[in-house]
Design a protein around this motif. Structure first.
Motif, short mmCIF file in Angstrom:
data_model
loop_
_atom_site.label_atom_id
_atom_site.label_comp_id
_atom_site.label_asym_id
_atom_site.label_seq_id
_atom_site.Cartn_x
_atom_site.Cartn_y
_atom_site.Cartn_z
N GLY A 62 15.77 11.44 -3.24
CA GLY A 62 14.59 12.32 -3.22
C GLY A 62 14.64 13.30 -2.07
N GLU A 63 14.11 12.86 -0.91
CA GLU A 63 14.09 13.75 0.26
C GLU A 63 15.50 14.29 0.55
N GLY A 64 16.50 13.49 0.24
CA GLY A 64 17.89 13.84 0.57
C GLY A 64 18.44 15.00 -0.23
N GLY B 54 19.76 9.23 2.31
CA GLY B 54 18.67 8.52 1.63
C GLY B 54 17.39 8.55 2.46
N PHE B 55 16.27 8.34 1.80
CA PHE B 55 14.99 8.24 2.52
C PHE B 55 14.26 7.00 2.03
N HIS B 56 13.82 6.17 2.98
CA HIS B 56 13.14 4.92 2.59
C HIS B 56 11.86 4.68 3.37
N GLY B 57 11.38 5.68 4.12
CA GLY B 57 10.09 5.51 4.77
C GLY B 57 10.15 5.66 6.27
N ARG B 58 8.96 5.64 6.88
CA ARG B 58 8.85 5.92 8.32
C ARG B 58 8.53 4.69 9.15
N ALA C 287 16.68 -1.15 -6.16
CA ALA C 287 16.49 0.23 -6.60
C ALA C 287 15.20 0.74 -5.98
N ASP C 288 15.32 1.75 -5.13
CA ASP C 288 14.11 2.36 -4.55
C ASP C 288 13.64 3.45 -5.51
N GLU C 289 12.65 3.08 -6.32
CA GLU C 289 12.12 4.00 -7.34
C GLU C 289 10.80 4.62 -6.89
N VAL C 290 10.60 4.67 -5.58
CA VAL C 290 9.33 5.19 -5.05
C VAL C 290 9.11 6.63 -5.52
N GLN C 291 10.16 7.45 -5.48
CA GLN C 291 9.99 8.86 -5.89
C GLN C 291 10.39 9.09 -7.35
N THR C 292 11.34 8.28 -7.84
CA THR C 292 11.86 8.49 -9.20
C THR C 292 10.99 7.85 -10.28
N ALA D 57 5.91 3.10 -5.64
CA ALA D 57 4.70 3.54 -4.92
C ALA D 57 4.23 4.83 -5.60
N LYS D 58 3.95 5.86 -4.80
CA LYS D 58 3.63 7.21 -5.27
C LYS D 58 2.97 7.26 -6.66
N GLY D 59 3.75 7.56 -7.70
CA GLY D 59 3.21 7.80 -9.04
C GLY D 59 2.44 6.63 -9.62
N THR E 112 0.80 -1.23 0.00
CA THR E 112 0.00 0.00 0.00
C THR E 112 0.83 1.28 0.00
N THR E 113 2.01 1.25 0.65
CA THR E 113 2.82 2.47 0.73
C THR E 113 4.25 2.18 0.33
N GLY E 114 5.00 3.27 0.10
CA GLY E 114 6.40 3.13 -0.27
C GLY E 114 7.20 2.45 0.84
N ALA E 115 6.94 2.84 2.07
CA ALA E 115 7.67 2.24 3.19
C ALA E 115 7.44 0.73 3.23
N GLU E 116 6.20 0.35 2.98
CA GLU E 116 5.87 -1.08 2.99
C GLU E 116 6.57 -1.82 1.85
N ALA E 117 6.70 -1.15 0.71
CA ALA E 117 7.42 -1.76 -0.41
C ALA E 117 8.88 -2.01 -0.01
N VAL E 118 9.48 -1.01 0.67
CA VAL E 118 10.87 -1.14 1.11
C VAL E 118 10.99 -2.28 2.13
N GLU E 119 10.08 -2.30 3.11
CA GLU E 119 10.11 -3.37 4.12
C GLU E 119 10.08 -4.74 3.44
N ILE F 292 19.39 1.60 -2.94
CA ILE F 292 19.77 2.96 -3.38
C ILE F 292 18.63 3.60 -4.15
N GLU F 293 18.47 4.91 -3.94
CA GLU F 293 17.58 5.70 -4.79
C GLU F 293 18.43 6.18 -5.97
N PRO F 294 18.03 5.91 -7.20
CA PRO F 294 18.84 6.36 -8.34
C PRO F 294 18.99 7.88 -8.38
#
Ligand code: PMP
Length: 425
Positions: free
Chosen positions: A209-211, A136-140, A237-242, A266-268, A108-115, A204-206
């Motif tokens: 984002g937040e960073g 880097g940012f990977h969720g809360r 590859a964390d493509e949640v924001q990219t 996630a996101k887009g 459901t969320t980016g953080a969950e995808a990372v987990e 890694i985020e390619p």
């Protein structure tokens, strides 16, 4: 109900842990515009933090969700599965980079995808350690937070973190951190802290984002891939924001010809509806046993229906190329301001994942204050901007890729005026 009293009610009713960057209360939104409860109109260059790449309420997304609403809204895929979930997995397996057999899960969320990517990597390798990057940012959630390379505000007061998470500096030449130094830090980590044979994955985020919207270079990603292969480590590859056309390609990794074993999204993907995914090598994705992955709302039918429409819109409206042309226009405009605004130290980013970074004109040090002044001036003039960066001195641009030309031009004028006014403020 005025915005002020709503703000008071908000403060009284909601944890301050949920920060807000504007005091605008949304009433309605259409493509790249949001109207607040007082009827004031804003141009939205945040897109719900890189979510509505296809614009607010894209007619095709709304139509797809309405159709789904009229059929069923929830059965839980683990109980009574549905075809469009299967079909969306097939589509992602097709479009996520990598010419090997792939499988997908939805969450459901980016953080969950990372987990879940970390769970899958651990199950597949039988190893525990995970390496991420500073900034880097990977969720809360707990693992997302542990992987995130920034303490304030994300980790303060929330320890203990999950163990076996290590960080190396992300290469940012602008701040004196070269790719060689980052690779050197990784080697030192292997020598001093963790046996590479115990490392399940490097995430890694390619483009961070937040960073701070710092793109990784092709050479760096290639070397990371080689190191992973050398030691049997999986590359995530964390493509949640990219993801989803933001960088001018469907996925940012496509710019580099480097293929990850697992990709988080996630996101887009959902165009405003909560859906996230992990796609990866079929044999890796199959490592966890039945029941080890999933979630009550994972792959909710409304999110799945929206995601199908999003993928159609990206293709039919050629949004990858649109992202590149919008980004070029934005970067040109910012570059042309450099002489008048010496605070601008860098203008960057692939496609329409762009940022401008500010230093104090006198001290030459990163200036969060200047970035914030620009953001607030723009907000006054009806343009919603977001800051980011470890130093908070970066403004990132995340407008819908469907923004109309005249509205985009208007936003560029507001941006220019805001930067120039921030200088004299
Ligand atoms: N990874 C990256 C790269 C992100 O940018 C974000 C959100 N900003 C996340 C993970 C977490 O996503 P979510 O907020 O949907 O949990």
């Amino acid at each position: 109900m005025t915005a002020t009293s709503l703000a008071d009610r908000r403060n009284a009713a909601i944890s301050r842990g949920v920060g807000v960057t504007t005091q605008i209360y949304a009433d309605r939104a259409e493509n790249s515009e949001i109207w607040d409860k007082e009827g004031k109109r804003y141009i939205d260059f945040a897109a719900g933090i890189a979510v509505v790449n296809t614009g607010h309420r894209h007619p095709r997304v709304i139509e797809a969700v309405k159709k789904q609403l009229d059929r069923f809204t929830h059965t839980c895929h683990q109980v009574v599965p549905y075809e469009n979930y299967v079909e969306l997995a097939e589509r992602l397996n097709e479009v996520v980079p990598g010419s090997f057999a792939k499988k997908t899960i939805f969450v459901t969320t980016g953080a969950e995808a990372v987990e879940n990517a970390v769970k899958i990597a651990r199950a597949a390798t039988g190893r525990q350690a995970v390496i991420a990057f500073g900034g880097g940012f990977h969720g809360r959630t707990f693992m997302g937070m542990a992987l995130t390379g920034k303490v304030v505000p994300y980790k303060v007061g929330f320890g203990a973190m999950p163990g076996d998470v290590f960080h190396v500096p992300f290469p940012v030449e602008l701040h004196g951190q070269t790719a060689e130094q980052s690779l050197g830090a990784l080697k030192k980590l292997f020598a001093a802290d963790v046996d590479p044979n115990r490392v399940a994955a490097i995430i890694i985020e390619p483009v961070q984002g937040e960073g701070g919207f710092y793109p990784a270079t092709t050479a760096f990603l290639k070397q990371l891939r080689e190191i992973c292969d050398q030691h049997g480590i999986l590359l995530i590859a964390d493509e949640v924001q990219t993801g989803f056309a933001r960088t001018g390609k469907l996925f940012a990794m496509e710019h580099h010809g480097v293929v990850a074993d697992l990709t988080t999204m996630a996101k887009g993907l959902g165009g405003g509806f909560p859906i996230a995914a992990v796609t990866g090598r079929a044999e890796i994705m199959d490592a966890p046993g039945p029941g080890g992955l999933g979630g009550t709302y994972a792959g909710n039918p409304l999110g799945v229906a929206a995601a199908h429409a999003v993928l159609d819109v990206i293709k039919d409206e050629d949004l990858c190329n649109r992202a590149t042309s919008l980004g070029n226009r934005l970067k040109q405009r910012l570059e042309s301001l450099r002489e008048k605004a010496p605070e601008i130290v860098d203008v960057r980013g692939p496609g329409f994942m762009n940022a401008v970074e500010f230093n104090d004109a006198t001290t030459k040090l990163p200036s969060a204050d200047f970035a914030n002044k620009v953001r607030l001036k723009a907000l006054e003039k009806g343009l919603i901007l977001l800051t980011c960066g470890v130093h908070g001195n970066v403004i990132r641009f995340l407008a819908p890729l469907t923004v109309q030309d005249n509205i985009f031009a208007e936003a560029l004028d507001i941006l220019e005026a805001s930067i120039l006014e921030a200088r004299s403020a």
